[in-house]
Scaffold this active site. Structure first.
Site, PDB file in Angstrom:
ATOM      1  N   HIS A 196      29.624  53.232   6.515  1.00  0.00           N
ATOM      2  CA  HIS A 196      29.966  53.604   7.885  1.00  0.00           C
ATOM      3  C   HIS A 196      31.089  54.643   7.880  1.00  0.00           C
ATOM      4  O   HIS A 196      32.124  54.438   7.247  1.00  0.00           O
ATOM      5  CB  HIS A 196      30.447  52.381   8.677  1.00  0.00           C
ATOM      6  CG  HIS A 196      29.348  51.433   9.034  1.00  0.00           C
ATOM      7  ND1 HIS A 196      29.573  50.133   9.418  1.00  0.00           N
ATOM      8  CD2 HIS A 196      27.994  51.596   9.067  1.00  0.00           C
ATOM      9  CE1 HIS A 196      28.425  49.535   9.676  1.00  0.00           C
ATOM     10  NE2 HIS A 196      27.452  50.407   9.467  1.00  0.00           N
TER      11      HIS A 196
ATOM     12  N   LYS B  43      23.451  58.658   4.984  1.00  0.00           N
ATOM     13  CA  LYS B  43      23.463  59.638   6.065  1.00  0.00           C
ATOM     14  C   LYS B  43      24.320  60.840   5.702  1.00  0.00           C
ATOM     15  O   LYS B  43      25.352  60.706   5.061  1.00  0.00           O
ATOM     16  CB  LYS B  43      23.995  58.982   7.347  1.00  0.00           C
ATOM     17  CG  LYS B  43      23.046  57.952   7.931  1.00  0.00           C
ATOM     18  CD  LYS B  43      23.556  57.416   9.254  1.00  0.00           C
ATOM     19  CE  LYS B  43      22.560  56.450   9.873  1.00  0.00           C
ATOM     20  NZ  LYS B  43      23.039  55.916  11.166  1.00  0.00           N
TER      21      LYS B  43
ATOM     22  N   ARG C 232      20.610  50.632   3.595  1.00  0.00           N
ATOM     23  CA  ARG C 232      19.756  51.027   4.720  1.00  0.00           C
ATOM     24  C   ARG C 232      18.322  51.119   4.215  1.00  0.00           C
ATOM     25  O   ARG C 232      18.079  51.324   3.021  1.00  0.00           O
ATOM     26  CB  ARG C 232      20.182  52.396   5.272  1.00  0.00           C
ATOM     27  CG  ARG C 232      21.577  52.446   5.865  1.00  0.00           C
ATOM     28  CD  ARG C 232      21.864  53.841   6.400  1.00  0.00           C
ATOM     29  NE  ARG C 232      23.169  53.933   7.046  1.00  0.00           N
ATOM     30  CZ  ARG C 232      24.280  54.367   6.453  1.00  0.00           C
ATOM     31  NH1 ARG C 232      24.224  54.750   5.182  1.00  0.00           N
ATOM     32  NH2 ARG C 232      25.416  54.416   7.106  1.00  0.00           N
TER      33      ARG C 232
ATOM     34  N   TYR D 229      30.782  43.287  13.257  1.00  0.00           N
ATOM     35  CA  TYR D 229      30.587  42.071  12.468  1.00  0.00           C
ATOM     36  C   TYR D 229      31.746  41.093  12.639  1.00  0.00           C
ATOM     37  O   TYR D 229      31.578  39.899  12.411  1.00  0.00           O
ATOM     38  CB  TYR D 229      30.382  42.422  10.993  1.00  0.00           C
ATOM     39  CG  TYR D 229      29.129  43.252  10.793  1.00  0.00           C
ATOM     40  CD1 TYR D 229      27.875  42.672  10.908  1.00  0.00           C
ATOM     41  CD2 TYR D 229      29.204  44.614  10.550  1.00  0.00           C
ATOM     42  CE1 TYR D 229      26.724  43.431  10.769  1.00  0.00           C
ATOM     43  CE2 TYR D 229      28.059  45.377  10.402  1.00  0.00           C
ATOM     44  CZ  TYR D 229      26.829  44.782  10.519  1.00  0.00           C
ATOM     45  OH  TYR D 229      25.687  45.527  10.391  1.00  0.00           O
TER      46      TYR D 229
ATOM     47  N   HIS E 224      16.759  45.759   8.635  1.00  0.00           N
ATOM     48  CA  HIS E 224      18.077  45.818   9.271  1.00  0.00           C
ATOM     49  C   HIS E 224      18.704  44.431   9.370  1.00  0.00           C
ATOM     50  O   HIS E 224      19.920  44.277   9.272  1.00  0.00           O
ATOM     51  CB  HIS E 224      17.976  46.456  10.656  1.00  0.00           C
ATOM     52  CG  HIS E 224      17.673  47.924  10.616  1.00  0.00           C
ATOM     53  ND1 HIS E 224      18.413  48.819   9.870  1.00  0.00           N
ATOM     54  CD2 HIS E 224      16.703  48.652  11.207  1.00  0.00           C
ATOM     55  CE1 HIS E 224      17.912  50.038  10.010  1.00  0.00           C
ATOM     56  NE2 HIS E 224      16.870  49.959  10.806  1.00  0.00           N
TER      57      HIS E 224
ATOM     58  N   ARG F  78      20.284  43.692   6.091  1.00  0.00           N
ATOM     59  CA  ARG F  78      21.522  44.478   5.951  1.00  0.00           C
ATOM     60  C   ARG F  78      22.628  43.862   6.803  1.00  0.00           C
ATOM     61  O   ARG F  78      23.774  43.729   6.356  1.00  0.00           O
ATOM     62  CB  ARG F  78      21.249  45.927   6.357  1.00  0.00           C
ATOM     63  CG  ARG F  78      22.474  46.845   6.368  1.00  0.00           C
ATOM     64  CD  ARG F  78      22.015  48.286   6.543  1.00  0.00           C
ATOM     65  NE  ARG F  78      23.007  49.151   7.137  1.00  0.00           N
ATOM     66  CZ  ARG F  78      23.938  49.824   6.457  1.00  0.00           C
ATOM     67  NH1 ARG F  78      24.019  49.699   5.149  1.00  0.00           N
ATOM     68  NH2 ARG F  78      24.780  50.627   7.084  1.00  0.00           N
TER      69      ARG F  78
END
Length: 301
Positions: free
Chosen positions: A268, A173, A149, A277, A242, A245
């Site tokens: 994730h 995160k 990220r 994806y 992004h 990524r």
């Protein structure tokens, strides 16, 4: 005198920063969302959080939708409001969560835009000689190599790269740490950058990537440089972090078919986020099928 909505918001934001250790940008998003809620409450003369009920929350959603706020933004606002009320429930300030059961208007989920392998190769074929170009190539090689990220990349320190084992340690995160492999070309680009970094960096700066001023390169700075390189390298699409990524994830899934591994690499929490994806991969296969299969080709009228 009972504490006001603003008093409890101040406590809630401290909770997000100190207890949950959310990133500054995430807290900014919470503030923006809850400012909208407060404006709605003021217009409805709602002075304290326990006075907000599910009917008013639905009215808020309807109002924001009429004003043209995107469905994703409304969904994020509802998530912020639910988090606030979970905190207020914990503090025994309310007896219910009025945002539970309220959903945002549905929006069509758009597929992430990616660069194909040829576009990535063209982007990274930088004949870098000056320190900033060498730095930028290392940034883009690392992002594409490991699927970082933007915030993770900008937050890297010198000791986060293990050159011997070709690994990078990132904090994502929720302050979760994960260790990711780094490709051979990215390691080479990083070593090239380290040979020039000391000429730019301030003596006590620990950031891996620094600006021309010698301090940590910001996320915004990375975005701007990446966009400039997309133009310089002749790409006909906008290049941003992004997109690199997304390209990493899509290309890896195409080659491996291992959705769980891609989920782990991307960091994730929910595999449903990674499954987007698989739709990209199917979209590519569908185009090949339509173009090549004799029974798929449509006759021209």
């Amino acid at each position: 005198m009972p504490e006001t909505k603003t008093d409890w918001l101040t406590k809630f934001f401290s909770h997000l920063e100190l207890e949950r250790r959310l990133s500054p940008q995430t807290v900014i998003n919470y503030r923006r969302d809850l400012r909208r809620v407060c404006a709605f409450c003021e217009a409805r003369h709602i002075q304290h959080w326990p006075q907000l009920d599910i009917h008013q929350v639905r009215a808020l959603v309807a109002q924001l939708h009429r004003e043209g706020l995107h469905g994703r933004s409304i969904a994020r606002l509802l998530s912020s409001l639910r988090s606030l009320f979970r905190y207020l429930l914990r503090e025994e300030q309310v007896t219910h969560n009025p945002a539970e059961g309220v959903s945002a208007p549905k929006v069509k989920r758009s597929l992430p835009k990616v660069l194909d392998a040829d576009q990535v190769n063209r982007l990274l074929e930088i004949k870098a000689k000056d320190p900033l170009s060498i730095r930028d190539r290392a940034i883009m090689e690392l992002m594409y190599s490991s699927g970082l990220r933007l915030s993770e990349l900008a937050g890297l320190d010198l000791n986060d790269i293990d050159y011997a084992d070709a690994l990078v340690r990132v904090t994502g995160k929720g302050a979760k740490t994960r260790v990711l492999p780094v490709g051979r070309l990215a390691i080479k680009a990083l070593k090239d950058w380290l040979g020039r970094r000391d000429g730019l960096a301030k003596a006590d700066e620990q950031a891996l990537f620094v600006s021309r001023n010698g301090t940590r390169l910001s996320g915004r700075g990375i975005e701007q440089r990446m966009q400039q390189w997309g133009l310089k390298q002749g790409l006909d699409v906008r290049v941003h972090p992004h997109r690199l990524r997304h390209s990493f994830a899509s290309h890896l899934l195409e080659s491996s078919g291992d959705l769980r591994a891609v989920q782990e690499l991307l960091g994730h929490a929910d595999i449903g986020t990674t499954q987007i994806y698989t739709h990209l991969d199917f979209q590519h296969l569908a185009k090949v099928y339509d173009a090549a299969h004799p029974r798929a080709k449509r006759k021209r009228p």
